[in-house]
Design a protein around this motif. Structure first.
Motif, PDB file in Angstrom:
ATOM      1  N   MET A   1       0.841  -1.195   0.000  1.00 25.41           N
ATOM      2  CA  MET A   1       0.000   0.000   0.000  1.00 25.41           C
ATOM      3  C   MET A   1       0.881   1.252   0.000  1.00 25.41           C
ATOM      4  SD  MET A   1      -3.177  -1.078   0.177  1.00 25.41           S
ATOM      5  CE  MET A   1      -4.347   0.062   0.889  1.00 25.41           C
ATOM      6  N   LYS A   2       0.477   2.259  -0.780  1.00 29.21           N
ATOM      7  CA  LYS A   2       1.206   3.534  -0.776  1.00 29.21           C
ATOM      8  C   LYS A   2       0.466   4.508   0.143  1.00 29.21           C
ATOM      9  CE  LYS A   2       2.680   7.169  -4.025  1.00 29.21           C
ATOM     10  NZ  LYS A   2       4.107   7.275  -3.770  1.00 29.21           N
ATOM     11  N   LYS A   3       1.211   5.140   1.038  1.00 33.07           N
ATOM     12  CA  LYS A   3       0.582   6.054   1.991  1.00 33.07           C
ATOM     13  C   LYS A   3       0.891   7.497   1.573  1.00 33.07           C
ATOM     14  CE  LYS A   3       2.568   6.427   5.994  1.00 33.07           C
ATOM     15  NZ  LYS A   3       3.099   5.929   7.275  1.00 33.07           N
ATOM     16  N   ILE A   4      -0.148   8.334   1.496  1.00 39.07           N
ATOM     17  CA  ILE A   4       0.063   9.752   1.171  1.00 39.07           C
ATOM     18  C   ILE A   4      -0.641  10.600   2.223  1.00 39.07           C
ATOM     19  CG2 ILE A   4      -0.293  11.566  -0.558  1.00 39.07           C
ATOM     20  CD1 ILE A   4      -0.449   9.423  -2.698  1.00 39.07           C
ATOM     21  N   LEU A   5       0.122  11.363   2.970  1.00 37.92           N
ATOM     22  CA  LEU A   5      -0.497  12.239   3.973  1.00 37.92           C
ATOM     23  C   LEU A   5      -1.032  13.490   3.282  1.00 37.92           C
ATOM     24  CD1 LEU A   5       2.147  11.939   6.837  1.00 37.92           C
ATOM     25  CD2 LEU A   5      -0.079  10.804   6.682  1.00 37.92           C
ATOM     26  N   SER A   6      -2.253  13.862   3.619  1.00 38.13           N
ATOM     27  CA  SER A   6      -2.912  14.987   2.939  1.00 38.13           C
ATOM     28  C   SER A   6      -2.131  16.284   3.066  1.00 38.13           C
ATOM     29  CB  SER A   6      -4.301  15.220   3.520  1.00 38.13           C
ATOM     30  OG  SER A   6      -5.069  14.088   3.349  1.00 38.13           O
ATOM     31  N   ASN A   7      -1.452  16.478   4.218  1.00 40.86           N
ATOM     32  CA  ASN A   7      -0.773  17.768   4.387  1.00 40.86           C
ATOM     33  C   ASN A   7       0.463  17.901   3.493  1.00 40.86           C
ATOM     34  OD1 ASN A   7       0.952  16.172   5.774  1.00 40.86           O
ATOM     35  ND2 ASN A   7       0.513  17.033   7.802  1.00 40.86           N
ATOM     36  N   ALA A   8       0.799  16.815   2.753  1.00 41.20           N
ATOM     37  CA  ALA A   8       1.913  16.900   1.800  1.00 41.20           C
ATOM     38  C   ALA A   8       1.410  17.195   0.387  1.00 41.20           C
ATOM     39  CB  ALA A   8       2.683  15.576   1.805  1.00 41.20           C
ATOM     40  N   LEU A   9       0.105  17.363   0.254  1.00 45.32           N
ATOM     41  CA  LEU A   9      -0.468  17.488  -1.095  1.00 45.32           C
ATOM     42  C   LEU A   9      -0.818  18.928  -1.457  1.00 45.32           C
ATOM     43  CD1 LEU A   9      -3.038  14.546  -1.013  1.00 45.32           C
ATOM     44  CD2 LEU A   9      -0.921  14.643  -2.357  1.00 45.32           C
ATOM     45  N   GLY A  10      -0.588  19.282  -2.716  1.00 41.11           N
ATOM     46  CA  GLY A  10      -1.101  20.538  -3.257  1.00 41.11           C
ATOM     47  C   GLY A  10      -2.558  20.326  -3.661  1.00 41.11           C
ATOM     48  N   ARG A  12      -4.080  20.697  -6.561  1.00 40.29           N
ATOM     49  CA  ARG A  12      -4.255  19.966  -7.815  1.00 40.29           C
ATOM     50  C   ARG A  12      -4.081  18.455  -7.586  1.00 40.29           C
ATOM     51  NH1 ARG A  12      -7.018  20.055 -12.159  1.00 40.29           N
ATOM     52  NH2 ARG A  12      -6.340  18.318 -13.403  1.00 40.29           N
ATOM     53  N   GLU A  13      -3.002  18.106  -6.820  1.00 41.68           N
ATOM     54  CA  GLU A  13      -2.756  16.667  -6.564  1.00 41.68           C
ATOM     55  C   GLU A  13      -3.896  16.071  -5.744  1.00 41.68           C
ATOM     56  OE1 GLU A  13       0.831  18.068  -4.692  1.00 41.68           O
ATOM     57  OE2 GLU A  13       1.944  16.411  -5.628  1.00 41.68           O
ATOM     58  N   ALA A  14      -4.360  16.816  -4.740  1.00 39.37           N
ATOM     59  CA  ALA A  14      -5.453  16.310  -3.896  1.00 39.37           C
ATOM     60  C   ALA A  14      -6.719  16.128  -4.734  1.00 39.37           C
ATOM     61  CB  ALA A  14      -5.716  17.278  -2.747  1.00 39.37           C
ATOM     62  N   TYR A  15      -6.974  17.075  -5.632  1.00 36.40           N
ATOM     63  CA  TYR A  15      -8.156  16.981  -6.506  1.00 36.40           C
ATOM     64  C   TYR A  15      -8.083  15.719  -7.361  1.00 36.40           C
ATOM     65  CZ  TYR A  15     -11.469  18.037 -10.228  1.00 36.40           C
ATOM     66  OH  TYR A  15     -12.502  17.954 -11.129  1.00 36.40           O
ATOM     67  N   GLN A  16      -6.889  15.458  -7.913  1.00 34.75           N
ATOM     68  CA  GLN A  16      -6.727  14.271  -8.766  1.00 34.75           C
ATOM     69  C   GLN A  16      -6.932  12.984  -7.980  1.00 34.75           C
ATOM     70  OE1 GLN A  16      -2.909  14.746 -10.574  1.00 34.75           O
ATOM     71  NE2 GLN A  16      -3.742  15.790 -12.355  1.00 34.75           N
ATOM     72  N   LEU A  17      -6.383  12.936  -6.750  1.00 30.77           N
ATOM     73  CA  LEU A  17      -6.551  11.726  -5.935  1.00 30.77           C
ATOM     74  C   LEU A  17      -8.019  11.530  -5.548  1.00 30.77           C
ATOM     75  CD1 LEU A  17      -3.464  11.889  -3.534  1.00 30.77           C
ATOM     76  CD2 LEU A  17      -3.736  10.530  -5.615  1.00 30.77           C
TER      77      LEU A  17
END
Ligand SMILES: Cc1cc2nc3c(=O)[nH]c(=O)nc-3n(C[C@H](O)[C@H](O)[C@H](O)COP(=O)(O)O)c2cc1C
Length: 200
Positions: A1-10, A12-17
């Motif tokens: 599993m790949k983990k992505i913390l929201s506070n690391a996202l811009g 545009r990236e958050a919108y795409q995810l």
């Protein structure tokens, strides 16, 4: 599993995810009327049913930069709107209507769609849509750094194209042929069905 913390996202990236993880999404093709009675129509796929009693829906309208979109301004002004369901025949017109047009330019003129007088609200219906839900505004909830308004509306009148509703009051999905959005320019047709019995 790949983990992505929201506070690391811009944004545009958050919108795409967000949009590529939650899909396909139904599309509310929302028609409204502005203070000069110019009819407006735009699609929104952050859209859901909320409760059947009273029948209630919600959808989310983000800002265009700092500016409020016509749809939210019109709803704040008239306090009503119509959600028109999008079938395969409406796909192109719905897509055209998503362009950024000035407030006094009507998407009905741009697309050739036909505004139809509603029974109980000031907003027009889209005649070509197979299901039209006349809604009165219940409330608007503003959220987010990139401001989004969640519009909550009570359906006060349902309209169904002839032949779409079965005798037991269910929409025939195979006749409806709705489309859904995956992300950006990718959509789905609803063509493959299976059944499962719910546990007792
Ligand atoms: C299929 C589809 C779904 C969309 N969903 C949304 C949405 O949920 N929220 C949003 O703010 N914009 C959404 N948009 C973009 C709006 O439709 C677009 O900003 C439109 O110009 C708004 O029009 P208006 O200024 O007349 O309200 C979507 C566009 C498309 C093509």
């Amino acid at each position: 599993m790949k983990k992505i913390l929201s506070n690391a996202l811009g944004t545009r990236e958050a919108y795409q995810l967000l949009t590529s993880s939650i899909g396909p999404r139904p599309i509310a093709f929302v028609s409204t009327s502005n203070k000069n009675s110019v009819p407006n129509a735009a699609p929104f796929c952050f859209f859901m049913g909320v409760t059947p009693s009273p029948p209630t829906i919600a959808f989310s309208v983000m800002r265009r930069g700092e500016t409020k979109k016509d749809t939210i301004r019109n709803i704040e002004n008239t306090r009503d709107f119509v959600v028109n369901i999008v079938d395969e025949n409406l796909a192109n017109a719905m897509n055209m209507a998503s362009g950024s047009y000035p407030p006094d330019m009507s998407e009905f003129d741009v697309t050739g769609l036909t505004p139809l007088k509603s029974e109980l609200v000031t907003a027009p219906r889209i005649a070509e849509s197979p299901i039209q839900l006349e809604c009165k505004l219940k409330s608007i909830l503003d959220l987010g750094d990139v401001q989004a308004s969640i519009v909550i509306g009570e359906i006060v009148c349902f309209h169904f194209k002839d032949g779409l509703l079965s005798d037991d009051g269910v929409v025939d999905i195979q006749k409806l042929r709705p489309i859904g959005r995956i992300n950006e320019n990718v959509y789905v047709r609803v063509t493959d069905f299976f059944e499962m019995n719910r546990p007792a």
